[in-house]
Design a protein around this motif. Structure first.
Motif, PDB file in Angstrom:
ATOM      1  N   THR A  97       0.827  -1.214   0.000  1.00  0.00           N
ATOM      2  CA  THR A  97       0.000   0.000   0.000  1.00  0.00           C
ATOM      3  C   THR A  97       0.862   1.266   0.000  1.00  0.00           C
ATOM      4  N   GLU A  98       1.974   1.218   0.715  1.00  0.00           N
ATOM      5  CA  GLU A  98       2.862   2.397   0.708  1.00  0.00           C
ATOM      6  C   GLU A  98       3.449   2.604  -0.691  1.00  0.00           C
ATOM      7  N   SER A  99       3.803   1.521  -1.366  1.00  0.00           N
ATOM      8  CA  SER A  99       4.337   1.629  -2.735  1.00  0.00           C
ATOM      9  C   SER A  99       3.274   2.181  -3.679  1.00  0.00           C
ATOM     10  N   ALA A 100       2.032   1.750  -3.466  1.00  0.00           N
ATOM     11  CA  ALA A 100       0.931   2.240  -4.308  1.00  0.00           C
ATOM     12  C   ALA A 100       0.740   3.744  -4.091  1.00  0.00           C
ATOM     13  N   LYS A 101       0.845   4.196  -2.820  1.00  0.00           N
ATOM     14  CA  LYS A 101       0.703   5.632  -2.528  1.00  0.00           C
ATOM     15  C   LYS A 101       1.782   6.438  -3.250  1.00  0.00           C
ATOM     16  N   MET A 102       2.937   5.827  -3.430  1.00  0.00           N
ATOM     17  CA  MET A 102       4.052   6.525  -4.100  1.00  0.00           C
ATOM     18  C   MET A 102       3.918   6.489  -5.618  1.00  0.00           C
ATOM     19  N   GLY A 103       2.988   5.674  -6.111  1.00  0.00           N
ATOM     20  CA  GLY A 103       2.782   5.611  -7.560  1.00  0.00           C
ATOM     21  C   GLY A 103       3.637   4.584  -8.266  1.00  0.00           C
ATOM     22  N   ALA A 104       4.142   3.582  -7.536  1.00  0.00           N
ATOM     23  CA  ALA A 104       4.891   2.503  -8.200  1.00  0.00           C
ATOM     24  C   ALA A 104       3.959   1.803  -9.205  1.00  0.00           C
ATOM     25  N   ASP A 105       4.523   1.382 -10.324  1.00  0.00           N
ATOM     26  CA  ASP A 105       3.699   0.842 -11.409  1.00  0.00           C
ATOM     27  C   ASP A 105       3.196  -0.575 -11.138  1.00  0.00           C
ATOM     28  N   VAL A 106       4.068  -1.402 -10.559  1.00  0.00           N
ATOM     29  CA  VAL A 106       3.786  -2.832 -10.409  1.00  0.00           C
ATOM     30  C   VAL A 106       4.287  -3.294  -9.046  1.00  0.00           C
ATOM     31  N   ALA A 107       3.606  -4.292  -8.490  1.00  0.00           N
ATOM     32  CA  ALA A 107       4.131  -4.962  -7.299  1.00  0.00           C
ATOM     33  C   ALA A 107       4.166  -6.442  -7.609  1.00  0.00           C
ATOM     34  N   THR A 108       5.291  -7.091  -7.309  1.00  0.00           N
ATOM     35  CA  THR A 108       5.296  -8.549  -7.391  1.00  0.00           C
ATOM     36  C   THR A 108       5.226  -9.073  -5.974  1.00  0.00           C
ATOM     37  N   ILE A 109       4.196  -9.878  -5.728  1.00  0.00           N
ATOM     38  CA  ILE A 109       3.795 -10.186  -4.354  1.00  0.00           C
ATOM     39  C   ILE A 109       3.806 -11.698  -4.142  1.00  0.00           C
ATOM     40  N   PRO A 110       4.378 -12.155  -3.025  1.00  0.00           N
ATOM     41  CA  PRO A 110       4.308 -13.600  -2.743  1.00  0.00           C
ATOM     42  C   PRO A 110       2.844 -14.011  -2.521  1.00  0.00           C
ATOM     43  N   PRO A 111       2.485 -15.252  -2.883  1.00  0.00           N
ATOM     44  CA  PRO A 111       1.091 -15.697  -2.731  1.00  0.00           C
ATOM     45  C   PRO A 111       0.532 -15.447  -1.329  1.00  0.00           C
ATOM     46  N   LYS A 112       1.348 -15.725  -0.301  1.00  0.00           N
ATOM     47  CA  LYS A 112       0.874 -15.559   1.082  1.00  0.00           C
ATOM     48  C   LYS A 112       0.413 -14.117   1.336  1.00  0.00           C
TER      49      LYS A 112
END
Ligand code: G3P
Length: 219
Positions: free
Chosen positions: A173-188
């Motif tokens: 969520t913090e990365s999204a607030k900064m406007g990062a384009d993509v997040a690669t997220i572990p399944p968990k």
């Protein structure tokens, strides 16, 4: 913000792809090891599940070796993205592949200067590792903010910021607030995103009240 899943677990990828919320997949040699499967077979199977970008990482450390491996990996499917380490040869290969219109993901980025180089090398994605910086008591999210700020100063840099090494929903969520384009997220962590105790509690109350109405929707 695009959501990629950071895994080589085929069942997880299928489950998440079925939600329609998945935009791509990233893998790395450690995740391939965890899968216990053949690298080329796994990437081929992942590419048959999703049309989104699928990152497959080279192993060679020299430019010529990277280019040969990239050629083999890119031939698997049109949505393969060549993942390259942020080294001198890795960025040289990135530049060559970008000129040849092959998508790239420059990985193991731990500084804004490295990200600037990847932007100049025409990387499709830059992967700064938030969690691993936090692990050594550096501020991983500060790096995301720095890269987003720097890239935004230069409209000729098309590189997308792909936040990697995400360990918890706050990183996302913090990365999204900064406007990062993509997040690669572990399944968990992806599964954690759906959860909130008040959602569970509210649902429980709604269902208990509904039962007392003695109604059904599908009569
Ligand atoms: O795939 C690269 C990155 O997401 C690895 O994460 O948790 O091993 O630091 P982690």
């Amino acid at each position: 913000m695009k959501f990629f899943v950071d895994t080589a677990d085929i069942e997880e990828i299928k489950t998440l792809a079925d939600t329609g919320l998945l935009d791509g997949v990233t893998t790395n040699p450690s995740l391939i090891k965890q899968s216990g499967r053949d690298f080329i077979e796994v990437i081929t199977e992942i590419c048959s599940i999703t049309n989104g970008d699928v990152s497959a990482e080279v192993i060679a450390l020299d430019f010529d070796g990277m280019m040969k491996e990239a050629e083999k990996l890119a031939a698997i499917a049109s949505n393969v993205v060549i993942k390259l380490p942020l080294t001198f040869d890795g960025l040289k290969a990135c530049k060559k592949l970008s000129v040849d219109n092959v998508k790239t993901n420059v990985t193991l980025c731990f500084s804004a200067a490295q990200a600037l180089l990847a932007g100049k090398a025409g990387a499709t994605y830059i992967s700064p590792f938030v969690g691993r910086l936090d692990d050594i008591a550096f501020d991983g999210l500060q790096l995301i903010e720095d890269i987003v700020t720097i890239y935004s100063q230069y409209p000729d840099i098309d590189t997308q910021v792909l936040v990697a090494s995400i360990r918890n929903p706050i990183h996302l969520t913090e990365s999204a607030k900064m406007g990062a384009d993509v997040a690669t997220i572990p399944p968990k962590v992806i599964h954690q995103l759906f959860k909130h105790p008040l959602t569970d509690k509210g649902l429980e109350t709604f269902l208990a009240d509904w039962e007392q109405t003695n109604q059904t929707i599908l009569a």
